[in-house]
Design a protein around this motif. Structure first.
Motif, PDB file in Angstrom:
ATOM      1  N   VAL A   9       0.858  -1.181   0.000  1.00  0.00           N
ATOM      2  CA  VAL A   9       0.000   0.000   0.000  1.00  0.00           C
ATOM      3  C   VAL A   9       0.894   1.232   0.000  1.00  0.00           C
ATOM      4  O   VAL A   9       2.094   1.152   0.296  1.00  0.00           O
ATOM      5  CB  VAL A   9      -0.916   0.015   1.249  1.00  0.00           C
ATOM      6  CG1 VAL A   9      -1.817  -1.206   1.288  1.00  0.00           C
ATOM      7  CG2 VAL A   9      -0.081   0.111   2.527  1.00  0.00           C
ATOM      8  N   ARG A  10       0.331   2.386  -0.321  1.00  0.00           N
ATOM      9  CA  ARG A  10       1.101   3.621  -0.213  1.00  0.00           C
ATOM     10  C   ARG A  10       1.461   3.840   1.250  1.00  0.00           C
ATOM     11  O   ARG A  10       0.617   3.765   2.130  1.00  0.00           O
ATOM     12  CB  ARG A  10       0.288   4.802  -0.737  1.00  0.00           C
ATOM     13  CG  ARG A  10       0.064   4.753  -2.238  1.00  0.00           C
ATOM     14  CD  ARG A  10      -0.754   5.927  -2.714  1.00  0.00           C
ATOM     15  NE  ARG A  10      -0.985   5.853  -4.152  1.00  0.00           N
ATOM     16  CZ  ARG A  10      -1.714   6.731  -4.836  1.00  0.00           C
ATOM     17  NH1 ARG A  10      -2.299   7.737  -4.194  1.00  0.00           N
ATOM     18  NH2 ARG A  10      -1.857   6.602  -6.143  1.00  0.00           N
ATOM     19  N   GLY A  11       2.720   4.089   1.501  1.00  0.00           N
ATOM     20  CA  GLY A  11       3.191   4.206   2.870  1.00  0.00           C
ATOM     21  C   GLY A  11       3.546   2.885   3.509  1.00  0.00           C
ATOM     22  O   GLY A  11       3.957   2.849   4.673  1.00  0.00           O
ATOM     23  N   GLY A  12       3.405   1.782   2.746  1.00  0.00           N
ATOM     24  CA  GLY A  12       3.770   0.470   3.266  1.00  0.00           C
ATOM     25  C   GLY A  12       5.277   0.286   3.305  1.00  0.00           C
ATOM     26  O   GLY A  12       6.015   0.924   2.546  1.00  0.00           O
ATOM     27  N   TRP A  13       5.724  -0.615   4.164  1.00  0.00           N
ATOM     28  CA  TRP A  13       7.157  -0.789   4.409  1.00  0.00           C
ATOM     29  C   TRP A  13       7.664  -2.142   3.914  1.00  0.00           C
ATOM     30  O   TRP A  13       7.001  -3.166   4.063  1.00  0.00           O
ATOM     31  CB  TRP A  13       7.450  -0.695   5.905  1.00  0.00           C
ATOM     32  CG  TRP A  13       7.440   0.712   6.414  1.00  0.00           C
ATOM     33  CD1 TRP A  13       6.359   1.410   6.880  1.00  0.00           C
ATOM     34  CD2 TRP A  13       8.563   1.595   6.533  1.00  0.00           C
ATOM     35  NE1 TRP A  13       6.732   2.668   7.273  1.00  0.00           N
ATOM     36  CE2 TRP A  13       8.084   2.814   7.081  1.00  0.00           C
ATOM     37  CE3 TRP A  13       9.924   1.477   6.239  1.00  0.00           C
ATOM     38  CZ2 TRP A  13       8.921   3.901   7.330  1.00  0.00           C
ATOM     39  CZ3 TRP A  13      10.762   2.550   6.491  1.00  0.00           C
ATOM     40  CH2 TRP A  13      10.258   3.753   7.028  1.00  0.00           C
ATOM     41  N   LEU A  14       8.878  -2.110   3.369  1.00  0.00           N
ATOM     42  CA  LEU A  14       9.620  -3.315   2.995  1.00  0.00           C
ATOM     43  C   LEU A  14      10.809  -3.443   3.932  1.00  0.00           C
ATOM     44  O   LEU A  14      11.554  -2.469   4.126  1.00  0.00           O
ATOM     45  CB  LEU A  14      10.112  -3.211   1.552  1.00  0.00           C
ATOM     46  CG  LEU A  14      11.106  -4.299   1.079  1.00  0.00           C
ATOM     47  CD1 LEU A  14      10.427  -5.656   1.044  1.00  0.00           C
ATOM     48  CD2 LEU A  14      11.675  -3.936  -0.298  1.00  0.00           C
ATOM     49  N   LEU A  15      10.995  -4.635   4.501  1.00  0.00           N
ATOM     50  CA  LEU A  15      12.124  -4.903   5.392  1.00  0.00           C
ATOM     51  C   LEU A  15      12.767  -6.223   4.983  1.00  0.00           C
ATOM     52  O   LEU A  15      12.095  -7.250   4.907  1.00  0.00           O
ATOM     53  CB  LEU A  15      11.678  -4.988   6.858  1.00  0.00           C
ATOM     54  CG  LEU A  15      10.988  -3.761   7.452  1.00  0.00           C
ATOM     55  CD1 LEU A  15       9.466  -3.895   7.315  1.00  0.00           C
ATOM     56  CD2 LEU A  15      11.363  -3.589   8.918  1.00  0.00           C
ATOM     57  N   ILE A  16      14.077  -6.194   4.726  1.00  0.00           N
ATOM     58  CA  ILE A  16      14.801  -7.376   4.260  1.00  0.00           C
ATOM     59  C   ILE A  16      16.059  -7.577   5.085  1.00  0.00           C
ATOM     60  O   ILE A  16      16.855  -6.649   5.269  1.00  0.00           O
ATOM     61  CB  ILE A  16      15.212  -7.260   2.778  1.00  0.00           C
ATOM     62  CG1 ILE A  16      14.051  -6.810   1.900  1.00  0.00           C
ATOM     63  CG2 ILE A  16      15.764  -8.581   2.271  1.00  0.00           C
ATOM     64  CD1 ILE A  16      14.448  -6.612   0.445  1.00  0.00           C
ATOM     65  N   GLU A  17      16.247  -8.799   5.568  1.00  0.00           N
ATOM     66  CA  GLU A  17      17.508  -9.163   6.217  1.00  0.00           C
ATOM     67  C   GLU A  17      18.519  -9.562   5.157  1.00  0.00           C
ATOM     68  O   GLU A  17      18.167 -10.159   4.134  1.00  0.00           O
ATOM     69  CB  GLU A  17      17.296 -10.329   7.181  1.00  0.00           C
ATOM     70  CG  GLU A  17      18.587 -10.776   7.860  1.00  0.00           C
ATOM     71  CD  GLU A  17      18.426 -12.022   8.709  1.00  0.00           C
ATOM     72  OE1 GLU A  17      19.408 -12.773   8.843  1.00  0.00           O
ATOM     73  OE2 GLU A  17      17.327 -12.246   9.242  1.00  0.00           O
ATOM     74  N   MET A  18      19.783  -9.254   5.420  1.00  0.00           N
ATOM     75  CA  MET A  18      20.850  -9.633   4.475  1.00  0.00           C
ATOM     76  C   MET A  18      22.189  -9.586   5.175  1.00  0.00           C
ATOM     77  O   MET A  18      22.287  -9.231   6.355  1.00  0.00           O
ATOM     78  CB  MET A  18      20.839  -8.710   3.257  1.00  0.00           C
ATOM     79  CG  MET A  18      21.120  -7.254   3.575  1.00  0.00           C
ATOM     80  SD  MET A  18      20.742  -6.154   2.169  1.00  0.00           S
ATOM     81  CE  MET A  18      18.961  -6.226   2.137  1.00  0.00           C
ATOM     82  N   SER A  19      23.239  -9.927   4.439  1.00  0.00           N
ATOM     83  CA  SER A  19      24.584  -9.833   4.974  1.00  0.00           C
ATOM     84  C   SER A  19      24.974  -8.360   5.127  1.00  0.00           C
ATOM     85  O   SER A  19      24.595  -7.528   4.292  1.00  0.00           O
ATOM     86  CB  SER A  19      25.564 -10.529   4.027  1.00  0.00           C
ATOM     87  OG  SER A  19      26.898 -10.256   4.394  1.00  0.00           O
ATOM     88  N   PRO A  20      25.720  -8.017   6.178  1.00  0.00           N
ATOM     89  CA  PRO A  20      26.144  -6.623   6.348  1.00  0.00           C
ATOM     90  C   PRO A  20      26.850  -6.051   5.124  1.00  0.00           C
ATOM     91  O   PRO A  20      26.691  -4.861   4.814  1.00  0.00           O
ATOM     92  CB  PRO A  20      27.091  -6.696   7.549  1.00  0.00           C
ATOM     93  CG  PRO A  20      26.602  -7.872   8.338  1.00  0.00           C
ATOM     94  CD  PRO A  20      26.139  -8.864   7.308  1.00  0.00           C
TER      95      PRO A  20
END
Length: 294
Positions: free
Chosen positions: A246-257
């Motif tokens: 949605v507009r204003g929705g958040w994406l969060l992804i874990e990864m290697s530093p």
């Protein structure tokens, strides 16, 4: 000649030293977890029974568990469970073992909700890509009672564990498990999400063979190998997420530093995100990249 009669305390001390000599990580903790498993006790109960003598079959069973650990089999697989977010999850061959650093995904979602939601009962739609054991999906569903979570995985083996964990923690009515790669299982739903979270495969293919044996030889490669430089799936998620947020929705992804800077570059190229940043884990290393759809 009479066989030696071991007490719990003696066996723990000797086993911890033996595991240390063999180079096993956290030898004392490993010995405690495996002996507790063999005896059907909580780990703390071992210290309440330090002087308790053990039967021959109990010692033999414990030695078999030690043998498996010396072959690099993860303790979580031997025990069949792993703690995450102060909850216990079923795990085993075919599913990635939850890591403490992945709790950062849950923490950041909860922080955003606290900062942006006026009412605690506002409905929140969450998508987790690559749920594995279901640990993140279950942690979010239990922490946010008004949430509805869709959790996907390409592996039927992983989804079987996720299904057991969803049932185990009583959130089966609000956590929907779907099989398929990335956006494939959610595209037909026509749902847009307030949050998309993922701990995707991010180990670079070129270094996969250098992973510790317990990871490389036991945990599923499909949950770990992220292609060249480990960025293949990470980039696909960043590029595809705006169509499902949605507009204003958040994406969060874990990864290697080491990948976080490159991931922020991919975010910037999309020109549909703002508030992009990276978040440190408990070892003060960047671990999560997050951005908001404008």
């Amino acid at each position: 000649m009479t066989a030696r009669r071991w007490t719990i305390g003696e066996l723990l001390n000797v086993s911890a030293l033996y595991l240390k000599d063999k180079g096993v990580e956290s030898p004392r903790l490993t010995a405690e977890l495996l002996l507790a498993l063999q005896l059907g006790l909580e780990r703390v109960a071992l210290y309440l029974r330090f002087d308790q003598p053990l039967q021959g079959e109990e010692v033999a069973g414990f030695r078999e568990l030690i043998r498996r650990r010396l072959l690099a089999e993860p303790v979580a697989y031997i025990r069949g469970e792993k703690e995450f977010w102060s909850m216990v999850f079923d795990v085993g061959p075919g599913v990635l073992i939850p890591r403490p650093e992945t709790e950062l995904l849950v923490e950041q979602v909860l922080q955003i909700v606290r900062q942006t939601r006026e009412h605690a009962d506002d409905r929140i739609r969450i998508l987790e890509l690559g749920t594995g054991s279901g640990a993140v999906a279950v942690a979010l569903a239990t922490s946010l009672p008004s949430s509805e979570v869709w959790a996907t995985d390409i592996s039927s083996e992983a989804l079987a564990y996720a299904g057991r964990n969803v049932e185990r923690h009583g959130v089966s009515e609000r956590v929907h498990l779907l099989q398929g790669g990335l956006w494939e299982p959610v595209s037909p739903l026509g749902v847009r999400f307030d949050f998309i979270v993922s701990n995707p495969p991010y180990v670079a293919s070129e270094i996969y063979d250098t992973l510790p044996a317990g990871v490389r030889d036991y945990e599923p490669r499909v949950a770990l190998d992220g292609g060249e430089k480990g960025m293949q799936v990470v980039s696909q998620i960043i590029e595809g997420a705006p169509g499902f947020l949605v507009r204003g929705g958040w994406l969060l992804i874990e990864m290697s530093p080491e990948q976080t800077e490159a991931a922020l570059g991919v975010v910037a190229q999309q020109e549909v995100y703002d508030s992009a940043r990276r978040v440190e884990d408990y070892t003060r290393r960047y671990r999560v990249v997050m951005a908001r759809r404008t």
